[in-house]
Design a protein around this motif. Sequence first.
Motif, PDB file in Angstrom:
ATOM      1  N   THR A  75     -26.155  -5.597   7.138  1.00 37.34           N
ATOM      2  CA  THR A  75     -26.143  -5.740   5.682  1.00 37.34           C
ATOM      3  C   THR A  75     -24.762  -6.211   5.242  1.00 37.34           C
ATOM      4  O   THR A  75     -23.866  -6.344   6.072  1.00 37.34           O
ATOM      5  N   ALA A  76     -24.583  -6.419   3.957  1.00 31.38           N
ATOM      6  CA  ALA A  76     -23.288  -6.840   3.420  1.00 31.38           C
ATOM      7  C   ALA A  76     -22.233  -5.767   3.696  1.00 31.38           C
ATOM      8  O   ALA A  76     -22.548  -4.575   3.759  1.00 31.38           O
ATOM      9  N   CYS A  77     -20.998  -6.183   3.851  1.00 31.34           N
ATOM     10  CA  CYS A  77     -19.906  -5.246   4.130  1.00 31.34           C
ATOM     11  C   CYS A  77     -19.851  -4.136   3.082  1.00 31.34           C
ATOM     12  O   CYS A  77     -19.685  -2.967   3.432  1.00 31.34           O
ATOM     13  N   GLU A  78     -20.013  -4.496   1.821  1.00 31.56           N
ATOM     14  CA  GLU A  78     -19.907  -3.528   0.725  1.00 31.56           C
ATOM     15  C   GLU A  78     -20.867  -2.359   0.879  1.00 31.56           C
ATOM     16  O   GLU A  78     -20.572  -1.246   0.473  1.00 31.56           O
ATOM     17  N   GLU A  79     -22.034  -2.618   1.448  1.00 32.27           N
ATOM     18  CA  GLU A  79     -23.011  -1.562   1.676  1.00 32.27           C
ATOM     19  C   GLU A  79     -22.796  -0.889   3.025  1.00 32.27           C
ATOM     20  O   GLU A  79     -22.822   0.336   3.138  1.00 32.27           O
TER      21      GLU A  79
ATOM     22  N   TYR B 101      -6.319   4.680  20.910  1.00 29.40           N
ATOM     23  CA  TYR B 101      -6.961   5.377  19.800  1.00 29.40           C
ATOM     24  C   TYR B 101      -8.464   5.063  19.803  1.00 29.40           C
ATOM     25  O   TYR B 101      -8.885   3.988  20.181  1.00 29.40           O
ATOM     26  N   GLN B 102      -9.247   6.023  19.338  1.00 31.52           N
ATOM     27  CA  GLN B 102     -10.678   5.817  19.098  1.00 31.52           C
ATOM     28  C   GLN B 102     -10.824   5.558  17.602  1.00 31.52           C
ATOM     29  O   GLN B 102     -10.445   6.409  16.804  1.00 31.52           O
ATOM     30  N   CYS B 103     -11.372   4.389  17.221  1.00 31.72           N
ATOM     31  CA  CYS B 103     -11.460   4.013  15.813  1.00 31.72           C
ATOM     32  C   CYS B 103     -12.905   3.781  15.387  1.00 31.72           C
ATOM     33  O   CYS B 103     -13.688   3.171  16.125  1.00 31.72           O
ATOM     34  N   LEU B 104     -13.246   4.272  14.200  1.00 32.49           N
ATOM     35  CA  LEU B 104     -14.584   4.092  13.659  1.00 32.49           C
ATOM     36  C   LEU B 104     -14.791   2.663  13.168  1.00 32.49           C
ATOM     37  O   LEU B 104     -15.868   2.084  13.339  1.00 32.49           O
ATOM     38  N   LEU B 105     -13.790   2.099  12.502  1.00 35.69           N
ATOM     39  CA  LEU B 105     -13.852   0.715  12.020  1.00 35.69           C
ATOM     40  C   LEU B 105     -12.824  -0.095  12.783  1.00 35.69           C
ATOM     41  O   LEU B 105     -11.659   0.286  12.868  1.00 35.69           O
TER      42      LEU B 105
ATOM     43  N   GLU C 261     -20.349   4.232   7.181  1.00 27.66           N
ATOM     44  CA  GLU C 261     -19.406   4.729   8.187  1.00 27.66           C
ATOM     45  C   GLU C 261     -18.824   6.060   7.721  1.00 27.66           C
ATOM     46  O   GLU C 261     -18.671   6.304   6.538  1.00 27.66           O
ATOM     47  N   ASP C 262     -18.473   6.885   8.661  1.00 28.97           N
ATOM     48  CA  ASP C 262     -17.953   8.214   8.345  1.00 28.97           C
ATOM     49  C   ASP C 262     -16.421   8.233   8.455  1.00 28.97           C
ATOM     50  O   ASP C 262     -15.847   9.046   9.161  1.00 28.97           O
ATOM     51  N   VAL C 263     -15.784   7.303   7.723  1.00 31.28           N
ATOM     52  CA  VAL C 263     -14.327   7.217   7.753  1.00 31.28           C
ATOM     53  C   VAL C 263     -13.758   8.395   6.963  1.00 31.28           C
ATOM     54  O   VAL C 263     -14.163   8.648   5.827  1.00 31.28           O
ATOM     55  N   PRO C 264     -12.816   9.131   7.546  1.00 31.12           N
ATOM     56  CA  PRO C 264     -12.234  10.275   6.836  1.00 31.12           C
ATOM     57  C   PRO C 264     -11.516   9.828   5.567  1.00 31.12           C
ATOM     58  O   PRO C 264     -10.930   8.753   5.524  1.00 31.12           O
ATOM     59  N   SER C 265     -11.585  10.643   4.562  1.00 32.51           N
ATOM     60  CA  SER C 265     -10.931  10.350   3.289  1.00 32.51           C
ATOM     61  C   SER C 265      -9.688  11.221   3.147  1.00 32.51           C
ATOM     62  O   SER C 265      -9.705  12.394   3.502  1.00 32.51           O
TER      63      SER C 265
ATOM     64  N   VAL D 173     -12.880  -7.303  10.884  1.00 31.32           N
ATOM     65  CA  VAL D 173     -13.448  -5.965  10.658  1.00 31.32           C
ATOM     66  C   VAL D 173     -14.632  -6.067   9.704  1.00 31.32           C
ATOM     67  O   VAL D 173     -15.673  -5.445   9.931  1.00 31.32           O
ATOM     68  N   ARG D 174     -14.483  -6.864   8.643  1.00 30.30           N
ATOM     69  CA  ARG D 174     -15.616  -7.074   7.716  1.00 30.30           C
ATOM     70  C   ARG D 174     -16.817  -7.633   8.475  1.00 30.30           C
ATOM     71  O   ARG D 174     -17.946  -7.175   8.294  1.00 30.30           O
ATOM     72  N   GLU D 175     -16.572  -8.623   9.332  1.00 26.79           N
ATOM     73  CA  GLU D 175     -17.662  -9.223  10.102  1.00 26.79           C
ATOM     74  C   GLU D 175     -18.326  -8.193  11.019  1.00 26.79           C
ATOM     75  O   GLU D 175     -19.552  -8.155  11.127  1.00 26.79           O
ATOM     76  N   GLU D 176     -17.526  -7.364  11.657  1.00 23.37           N
ATOM     77  CA  GLU D 176     -18.063  -6.335  12.552  1.00 23.37           C
ATOM     78  C   GLU D 176     -18.922  -5.334  11.774  1.00 23.37           C
ATOM     79  O   GLU D 176     -19.996  -4.938  12.235  1.00 23.37           O
ATOM     80  N   VAL D 177     -18.465  -4.928  10.593  1.00 19.47           N
ATOM     81  CA  VAL D 177     -19.232  -3.997   9.755  1.00 19.47           C
ATOM     82  C   VAL D 177     -20.572  -4.625   9.388  1.00 19.47           C
ATOM     83  O   VAL D 177     -21.628  -3.989   9.493  1.00 19.47           O
ATOM     84  N   GLU D 178     -20.540  -5.896   8.965  1.00 25.07           N
ATOM     85  CA  GLU D 178     -21.775  -6.571   8.564  1.00 25.07           C
ATOM     86  C   GLU D 178     -22.739  -6.716   9.736  1.00 25.07           C
ATOM     87  O   GLU D 178     -23.940  -6.503   9.578  1.00 25.07           O
TER      88      GLU D 178
END
Length: 143
Positions: free
Chosen positions: A72-76, A136-140, A81-85, A62-67
Amino acid sequence: MPWRRWRTVVVTGAVLVPLTVATGCGSVDERRTAALDAALDFERAVSARDGAAVCGVLAPAVREEVEQSAGTACEEGVLEEDVPSVEGAGGRGAGVDVYGRQARVEFPADTLFLSRFSGGWKVVAAGCTPRPQRPYQCLLKGG
């Protein structure tokens, strides 16, 4: 005679391996608690907009996919992403299903899927919403 001894060892080994795998991960309650703790760590980090902490709970794929998708780096990238809180949930209203080394944690505003790695439970999919008769439809998620 030697063949019979070898066959006994193989049969015994085949019976012991599944028992070790089934019991090696802890009790269902322990796994459920650990998966919920990891899910809450993820949700707290998302609420605090702490990209490093969010990425620390994500599975490597998942980290690799985000990057890759953010370039950019995963942290940024994860903060884009618009993950619900589920800020302030504290585990209330969470449903936790554990299946061996896999778990699903359902919050009122988000569903997470986790997997048990050597370093603990990690999020393999987040920001997931159910779809009737479909996955399921997943953002991350990992690639």
